[in-house]
Design a protein around this motif. Structure first.
Motif, mmCIF file in Angstrom:
data_model
loop_
_atom_site.group_PDB
_atom_site.id
_atom_site.type_symbol
_atom_site.label_atom_id
_atom_site.label_comp_id
_atom_site.label_asym_id
_atom_site.label_seq_id
_atom_site.Cartn_x
_atom_site.Cartn_y
_atom_site.Cartn_z
ATOM 1 N N GLY A 151 -9.525 -33.833 19.728
ATOM 2 C CA GLY A 151 -9.330 -35.188 19.217
ATOM 3 C C GLY A 151 -8.761 -36.076 20.295
ATOM 4 N N HIS A 175 -18.812 -40.551 17.480
ATOM 5 C CA HIS A 175 -18.044 -41.491 16.670
ATOM 6 C C HIS A 175 -18.285 -42.917 17.157
ATOM 7 N N SER A 180 -19.873 -42.021 11.904
ATOM 8 C CA SER A 180 -19.994 -40.862 12.786
ATOM 9 C C SER A 180 -21.273 -40.096 12.488
ATOM 10 N N GLN A 184 -10.009 -35.452 14.530
ATOM 11 C CA GLN A 184 -11.279 -35.560 13.827
ATOM 12 C C GLN A 184 -11.145 -35.059 12.384
#
Length: 464
Positions: free
Chosen positions: A133, A79, A455, A33
């Motif tokens: 992530g 996201h 996002s 991220q």
């Protein structure tokens, strides 16, 4: 004041939407991220020399020591990427040529929650749980030839009505990978200097499915693989320092260790032998890279600006990914079966520059803007539909509303479209251009992938 029970309830609601549990999730955004926390996201991820958030446990735990009241914080990044994949195979025989163009709109919900508690004038401790992530992709109905280029009659050794003389097939691909961390940390401050450290417990999982069927989807063609990792756990840590040069200027640095994830699991291989449908054990591992961040900030009573430089040595972790099976089941493009294969990723090291600003209008409202740039880490030889394209430019804006001892943060971030082209020597090209030791046509196959992402970051915090 918002009760702690509400914070816990909201985090449970976020977890219900978590990609590991949600059946509607189709892919993950990228591999790391650009920001952790809603306040950080509004500043483009530039937060190394700012501090004051529970997510300092992710970036720089030295800032914990500057928090003077117990604080809860929770939130999530949502996201919404757009992934476009295109490929083309050109043959002198037009009936063997094909072209694919597909677009996917997956989602990824990556939550976080944590608490900071001062235990003396100069020492604070904290705990946070957050998604680090991940990556992935899902593509269906990709036009292909059978993996070895033979007709369906030759593949199955029988006469199949109507479609038996065809070499046409469809390929489905589904890949998911995610890591989560829980961090316990402490910070100590003496004068203008602060130092902190965190202990990380890391969790990861991976799933990979790559299968082939005939165009009518009535036959499963040998050559497909279905891999599911066991739950992987490992440990790591981080250290951080920060120093107030003047009343207005602060510098900071942090280092996060790499994480060695044992990703042993089970693999099923589509084939003629019935025992292969039960699967075989797979031995493999994955390394999540270490990270260096340095930052400098300037602040007044109304305004904060921060500039960060991040360095991630992807080449030391994402050079290749090898699978070793207990049984000799995997068929290579030239027809030989093996118990080992690998994906050659060849990722490059990455330097990220981020700048962000925060303006306090009054005791109730704040606004933020930020920008970050990171060089593309994926070379032509490593481009694959399975992992997200490396987006270079990110632009963000956000704000906060505060009342009493509570604050709500919101931020929006846009990663501008980035297209990457696959090379003629990439694994993806070779797996679709080699049908035997005599049929090798890499220059007939070409492909590219483009990705952009919008996002939304939501966060809540409360001083207790």
């Amino acid at each position: 004041m918002i009760s702690s029970r509400i914070f816990i309830f909201l985090f449970i609601l976020i977890l219900i939407l978590d990609p590991r549990l949600s059946p509607t999730l189709e892919a993950f955004h990228g591999i790391l991220q650009p920001a952790f926390g809603a306040r950080q996201a509004g500043m483009g991820g530039a937060f190394q020399a700012v501090g004051g958030s529970v997510m300092d446990l992710e970036s720089n735990p030295s800032h914990l020591a500057r928090v003077k009241r117990t604080k809860w914080e929770l939130g999530s990044a949502i996201h919404l990427p757009t992934i476009e994949y295109n490929d083309e195979y050109v043959d002198s025989d037009p009936s063997r040529s094909y072209r694919n163009s597909t677009m996917e709109h997956p989602k990824a919900v990556l939550p976080y929650i944590g608490i900071i508690k001062p235990i003396s004038e100069n020492i604070s401790i904290g705990f946070a749980l957050y998604a680090q992530g991940g990556g992935g992709g899902q593509f269906k109905n990709i036009k292909r030839h059978t993996p070895d280029g033979r007709t369906l009659n030759e593949t199955f050794g029988t006469n199949i009505p109507i479609i038996g003389e065809s070499t046409k097939a469809v390929e489905d691909l589904n890949f998911k990978f995610m890591t989560m961390k829980s961090t316990f940390g402490a910070g100590f401050k003496k004068g203008n200097f602060a130092v902190g450290a965190g202990f990380d417990l890391v969790y990861g999982f991976m799933e990979l499915k790559r299968t082939y069927q005939d165009e009518t989807r009535s036959l499963t063609i040998p050559g497909g693989i279905r891999y599911q990792s066991d739950s992987a756990y490992t440990m790591g840590g981080k250290v951080g320092v920060s120093y107030d040069l003047t009343e207005n200027i602060r510098i900071a640095y942090s280092y996060t260790t790499r994480n060695f994830l044992p990703m042993d699991g089970t693999m099923k291989v589509d084939g003629y032998a019935p025992e292969r449908s039960f699967g075989t054990r797979v031995s493999r591992y994955m390394i999540w890279p270490d990270k260096h961040i340095a930052g400098i900030s300037y602040r007044t009573d109304k305004f904060i600006i921060d500039f960060d430089i991040k360095y991630i040595p992807w080449s030391e972790s994402f050079n290749s990914s090898k699978f070793r099976l207990e049984d000799v089941w995997v068929r290579t493009p030239i027809g030989v079966e093996t118990n080992a294969f690998q994906f050659n990723l060849n990722w490059k090291n990455q330097t990220i520059f981020a700048i962000g600003a925060e303006y306090k209008w009054n005791d109730r409202f704040m606004s933020r803007m930020g920008y970050s740039y990171g060089n593309n880490v994926i070379p032509a030889s490593g481009v694959s539909p399975m992992l997200g394209a490396s987006i270079e430019h990110h632009l963000s804006m956000g704000g906060s509303i505060s009342w009493n001892d509570s604050t709500i943060h919101i931020a929006c971030e846009y990663g501008f479209p980035k297209k990457t082209y696959g090379g003629k020597t990439s694994d993806w090209t070779l797996s679709h251009a080699i049908y035997s030791s005599k049929e090798v046509h890499p220059f007939q196959f070409s492909y590219n992938k483009q990705m952009s992402v919008f996002s939304i970051y939501l966060g809540m915090e409360q001083n207790i």
